[in-house]
Scaffold this motif. Structure first.
Motif, PDB file in Angstrom:
ATOM      1  N   ARG A   1      25.951  39.101  46.293  1.00 25.99           N
ATOM      2  CA  ARG A   1      25.538  40.424  45.824  1.00 25.99           C
ATOM      3  C   ARG A   1      25.862  40.549  44.341  1.00 25.99           C
ATOM      4  O   ARG A   1      26.794  39.910  43.837  1.00 25.99           O
ATOM      5  CB  ARG A   1      26.271  41.523  46.615  1.00 25.99           C
ATOM      6  N   LYS A   2      25.069  41.384  43.646  1.00 23.14           N
ATOM      7  CA  LYS A   2      25.357  41.640  42.241  1.00 23.14           C
ATOM      8  C   LYS A   2      26.640  42.447  42.133  1.00 23.14           C
ATOM      9  O   LYS A   2      26.810  43.458  42.812  1.00 23.14           O
ATOM     10  CB  LYS A   2      24.212  42.406  41.580  1.00 23.14           C
ATOM     11  N   VAL A   3      27.563  42.000  41.270  1.00 22.15           N
ATOM     12  CA  VAL A   3      28.843  42.682  41.105  1.00 22.15           C
ATOM     13  C   VAL A   3      29.198  42.771  39.634  1.00 22.15           C
ATOM     14  O   VAL A   3      28.781  41.931  38.820  1.00 22.15           O
ATOM     15  CB  VAL A   3      29.984  41.949  41.860  1.00 22.15           C
ATOM     16  N   VAL A   4      29.973  43.803  39.299  1.00 26.50           N
ATOM     17  CA  VAL A   4      30.649  43.846  38.011  1.00 26.50           C
ATOM     18  C   VAL A   4      32.076  43.410  38.271  1.00 26.50           C
ATOM     19  O   VAL A   4      32.698  43.841  39.252  1.00 26.50           O
ATOM     20  CB  VAL A   4      30.585  45.253  37.372  1.00 26.50           C
ATOM     21  N   MET A   5      32.598  42.514  37.435  1.00 27.41           N
ATOM     22  CA  MET A   5      33.894  41.908  37.746  1.00 27.41           C
ATOM     23  C   MET A   5      34.785  41.868  36.512  1.00 27.41           C
ATOM     24  O   MET A   5      34.314  41.938  35.373  1.00 27.41           O
ATOM     25  CB  MET A   5      33.699  40.492  38.289  1.00 27.41           C
ATOM     26  N   VAL A   6      36.083  41.771  36.775  1.00 30.91           N
ATOM     27  CA  VAL A   6      37.054  41.604  35.713  1.00 30.91           C
ATOM     28  C   VAL A   6      38.038  40.515  36.119  1.00 30.91           C
ATOM     29  O   VAL A   6      38.488  40.472  37.272  1.00 30.91           O
ATOM     30  CB  VAL A   6      37.794  42.932  35.399  1.00 30.91           C
ATOM     31  N   LYS A   7      38.353  39.607  35.188  1.00 27.38           N
ATOM     32  CA  LYS A   7      39.296  38.527  35.467  1.00 27.38           C
ATOM     33  C   LYS A   7      40.721  39.017  35.269  1.00 27.38           C
ATOM     34  O   LYS A   7      40.979  39.907  34.463  1.00 27.38           O
ATOM     35  CB  LYS A   7      39.036  37.338  34.542  1.00 27.38           C
TER      36      LYS A   7
ATOM     37  N   ILE B   1      38.513  41.414  46.069  1.00 29.13           N
ATOM     38  CA  ILE B   1      39.346  40.541  45.245  1.00 29.13           C
ATOM     39  C   ILE B   1      39.033  39.106  45.652  1.00 29.13           C
ATOM     40  O   ILE B   1      39.106  38.753  46.834  1.00 29.13           O
ATOM     41  CB  ILE B   1      40.852  40.812  45.437  1.00 29.13           C
ATOM     42  N   VAL B   2      38.661  38.280  44.669  1.00 28.29           N
ATOM     43  CA  VAL B   2      38.407  36.862  44.914  1.00 28.29           C
ATOM     44  C   VAL B   2      39.540  36.085  44.254  1.00 28.29           C
ATOM     45  O   VAL B   2      39.693  36.116  43.026  1.00 28.29           O
ATOM     46  CB  VAL B   2      37.044  36.425  44.337  1.00 28.29           C
ATOM     47  N   TYR B   3      40.349  35.425  45.084  1.00 32.23           N
ATOM     48  CA  TYR B   3      41.468  34.630  44.564  1.00 32.23           C
ATOM     49  C   TYR B   3      40.933  33.248  44.178  1.00 32.23           C
ATOM     50  O   TYR B   3      40.410  32.515  45.021  1.00 32.23           O
ATOM     51  CB  TYR B   3      42.568  34.498  45.609  1.00 32.23           C
ATOM     52  N   THR B   4      41.066  32.912  42.902  1.00 33.13           N
ATOM     53  CA  THR B   4      40.533  31.636  42.413  1.00 33.13           C
ATOM     54  C   THR B   4      41.586  30.536  42.398  1.00 33.13           C
ATOM     55  O   THR B   4      41.248  29.354  42.440  1.00 33.13           O
ATOM     56  CB  THR B   4      39.937  31.821  41.006  1.00 33.13           C
ATOM     57  N   SER B   5      42.860  30.903  42.333  1.00 32.55           N
ATOM     58  CA  SER B   5      43.948  29.911  42.427  1.00 32.55           C
ATOM     59  C   SER B   5      45.248  30.643  42.728  1.00 32.55           C
ATOM     60  O   SER B   5      45.408  31.812  42.378  1.00 32.55           O
ATOM     61  CB  SER B   5      44.087  29.107  41.125  1.00 32.55           C
ATOM     62  N   THR B   6      46.162  29.949  43.398  1.00 32.53           N
ATOM     63  CA  THR B   6      47.479  30.523  43.721  1.00 32.53           C
ATOM     64  C   THR B   6      48.547  29.452  43.587  1.00 32.53           C
ATOM     65  O   THR B   6      48.271  28.255  43.710  1.00 32.53           O
ATOM     66  CB  THR B   6      47.535  31.084  45.164  1.00 32.53           C
TER      67      THR B   6
ATOM     68  N   THR C   1      45.500  33.734  40.081  1.00 29.75           N
ATOM     69  CA  THR C   1      44.413  34.239  39.250  1.00 29.75           C
ATOM     70  C   THR C   1      43.346  34.821  40.178  1.00 29.75           C
ATOM     71  O   THR C   1      43.215  34.386  41.331  1.00 29.75           O
ATOM     72  CB  THR C   1      43.796  33.124  38.388  1.00 29.75           C
ATOM     73  N   PHE C   2      42.605  35.797  39.691  1.00 28.64           N
ATOM     74  CA  PHE C   2      41.684  36.502  40.577  1.00 28.64           C
ATOM     75  C   PHE C   2      40.512  37.088  39.803  1.00 28.64           C
ATOM     76  O   PHE C   2      40.530  37.181  38.561  1.00 28.64           O
ATOM     77  CB  PHE C   2      42.416  37.632  41.307  1.00 28.64           C
ATOM     78  N   LEU C   3      39.505  37.494  40.570  1.00 27.59           N
ATOM     79  CA  LEU C   3      38.389  38.292  40.075  1.00 27.59           C
ATOM     80  C   LEU C   3      38.340  39.564  40.915  1.00 27.59           C
ATOM     81  O   LEU C   3      38.212  39.497  42.145  1.00 27.59           O
ATOM     82  CB  LEU C   3      37.067  37.537  40.200  1.00 27.59           C
ATOM     83  N   ALA C   4      38.459  40.727  40.258  1.00 29.17           N
ATOM     84  CA  ALA C   4      38.245  42.006  40.939  1.00 29.17           C
ATOM     85  C   ALA C   4      36.759  42.339  40.807  1.00 29.17           C
ATOM     86  O   ALA C   4      36.225  42.354  39.690  1.00 29.17           O
ATOM     87  CB  ALA C   4      39.113  43.090  40.326  1.00 29.17           C
ATOM     88  N   GLU C   5      36.092  42.587  41.937  1.00 31.31           N
ATOM     89  CA  GLU C   5      34.641  42.779  41.927  1.00 31.31           C
ATOM     90  C   GLU C   5      34.242  44.065  42.637  1.00 31.31           C
ATOM     91  O   GLU C   5      34.831  44.426  43.662  1.00 31.31           O
ATOM     92  CB  GLU C   5      33.947  41.586  42.608  1.00 31.31           C
ATOM     93  N   ILE C   6      33.216  44.725  42.104  1.00 30.63           N
ATOM     94  CA  ILE C   6      32.626  45.902  42.731  1.00 30.63           C
ATOM     95  C   ILE C   6      31.110  45.722  42.748  1.00 30.63           C
ATOM     96  O   ILE C   6      30.497  45.529  41.691  1.00 30.63           O
ATOM     97  CB  ILE C   6      32.998  47.202  41.991  1.00 30.63           C
TER      98      ILE C   6
ATOM     99  N   LYS D   1      37.996  26.179  51.543  1.00 27.50           N
ATOM    100  CA  LYS D   1      37.783  25.934  50.122  1.00 27.50           C
ATOM    101  C   LYS D   1      38.968  26.477  49.325  1.00 27.50           C
ATOM    102  O   LYS D   1      39.826  27.185  49.860  1.00 27.50           O
ATOM    103  CB  LYS D   1      36.490  26.608  49.669  1.00 27.50           C
ATOM    104  N   ASP D   2      38.997  26.150  48.056  1.00 26.43           N
ATOM    105  CA  ASP D   2      40.109  26.576  47.210  1.00 26.43           C
ATOM    106  C   ASP D   2      39.915  28.008  46.717  1.00 26.43           C
ATOM    107  O   ASP D   2      40.073  28.296  45.523  1.00 26.43           O
ATOM    108  CB  ASP D   2      40.261  25.622  46.024  1.00 26.43           C
ATOM    109  N   THR D   3      39.548  28.892  47.615  1.00 21.42           N
ATOM    110  CA  THR D   3      39.401  30.307  47.271  1.00 21.42           C
ATOM    111  C   THR D   3      39.385  31.117  48.560  1.00 21.42           C
ATOM    112  O   THR D   3      39.125  30.575  49.639  1.00 21.42           O
ATOM    113  CB  THR D   3      38.096  30.559  46.480  1.00 21.42           C
ATOM    114  N   PHE D   4      39.675  32.380  48.469  1.00 17.74           N
ATOM    115  CA  PHE D   4      39.517  33.281  49.605  1.00 17.74           C
ATOM    116  C   PHE D   4      39.289  34.687  49.079  1.00 17.74           C
ATOM    117  O   PHE D   4      39.619  35.008  47.938  1.00 17.74           O
ATOM    118  CB  PHE D   4      40.678  33.203  50.593  1.00 17.74           C
ATOM    119  N   ILE D   5      38.690  35.528  49.921  1.00 15.86           N
ATOM    120  CA  ILE D   5      38.192  36.842  49.486  1.00 15.86           C
ATOM    121  C   ILE D   5      38.797  37.945  50.332  1.00 15.86           C
ATOM    122  O   ILE D   5      38.898  37.805  51.561  1.00 15.86           O
ATOM    123  CB  ILE D   5      36.650  36.908  49.589  1.00 15.86           C
ATOM    124  N   GLU D   6      39.169  39.030  49.688  1.00 13.91           N
ATOM    125  CA  GLU D   6      39.618  40.236  50.390  1.00 13.91           C
ATOM    126  C   GLU D   6      38.633  41.364  50.095  1.00 13.91           C
ATOM    127  O   GLU D   6      38.394  41.700  48.932  1.00 13.91           O
ATOM    128  CB  GLU D   6      41.026  40.641  49.925  1.00 13.91           C
ATOM    129  N   GLU D   7      38.065  41.918  51.148  1.00 13.19           N
ATOM    130  CA  GLU D   7      37.152  43.064  51.017  1.00 13.19           C
ATOM    131  C   GLU D   7      37.888  44.319  51.495  1.00 13.19           C
ATOM    132  O   GLU D   7      38.307  44.393  52.651  1.00 13.19           O
ATOM    133  CB  GLU D   7      35.893  42.844  51.851  1.00 13.19           C
TER     134      GLU D   7
END
Length: 250
Positions: A110-116, A152-157, A163-168, A222-228
């Protein structure tokens, strides 16, 4: 993501209850009819006319024994109603299995606006809230409504943080983005779905259960996981959060 956070899981031990019934008192009325039978031969020795009178009392005596068993019979069913309460007490248990655990699903982009961002575990939730606030402020100023739940998309832990991407999700492109913001697509593909209810701090237990599930099923993530966030983290008490956790599979 190198590993999931781990904590010990509590175990639930169901308890069982048994109910016993005694029927020994039912045998005590037996000797009473035997005693009444012994006097009957004595009237038989009396003159024949007297014997004709004895049948009338004998008929009246027969109803009286039948009356006594009826209370005994009414007493025996009384323990029976005690059996249903345990069955009723067991009904709430299935409610705990309502949320999916390890449900296979397919995520659509989906199209999202995100912040790192980056965060330490000690202040993780506050950092995520600040990221969501920044995105909401941007959208509110431009009159753009959310088109889905915040993620929230966790890119590494690692042991110290992540590190993460907050997306809406949005239906139109916001303007005047800050240097850390961008327009992009949310993750897509095959994933397992889990549900967490409660505070962010207690998610350690959820991720421990997820790790065990993957190990049991011999699945590779995979090396990521998502929280909705199904509940708005900016307006919901932290202990009332409801979060879908998606684990993309290789």
């Amino acid at each position: 993501m190198t590993s999931f956070r781990r904590l010990a899981l509590a175990a639930l031990i169901p308890a069982a209850m048994s109910i016993g019934l005694s029927v020994a008192p039912a045998q005590t009325p037996g000797p009473a009819p035997a005693a009444s039978a012994s006097p009957s031969p004595a009237p038989a020795a009396a003159p024949a006319p007297a014997a004709s009178a004895s049948p009338a009392p004998a008929a009246s005596a027969s109803p009286s024994p039948t009356a006594t068993p009826s209370p005994a019979a009414s007493a025996s069913p009384s323990p029976a109603p005690t059996a249903p309460p345990p069955a009723a007490a067991a009904t709430p248990a299935p409610v705990q299995t309502a949320d999916p655990f390890g449900l296979e699903t397919t995520l659509e982009a989906r199209k999202v606006v995100m912040v790192k961002g980056t965060a330490n575990w000690d202040s993780a939730f506050d950092t995520l809230i600040d990221a969501f606030k920044a995105l909401n402020t941007l959208l509110d100023k431009q009159g753009i409504k959310q088109a889905g739940n915040a993620m929230i998309v966790y890119t590494s832990t690692d042991d110290t943080g992540f590190t993460f991407l907050a997306e809406i999700p949005v239906d139109q492109d916001p303007k005047n983005l800050s240097k850390d913001m961008s327009i992009g697509k949310s993750p897509e593909g095959k994933a397992l779905k889990f549900v967490h209810r409660g505070s962010y701090d207690n998610m350690d237990n959820t991720y421990e259960a997820i790790t065990n599930h993957l190990d049991d099923k011999k699945l590779e993530a995979k090396d990521t996981f998502i929280e909705e966030y199904l509940t708005d983290p900016l307006k919901t008490a932290e202990d009332k959060l409801v979060i879908n956790v998606f684990v993309p599979l290789k």
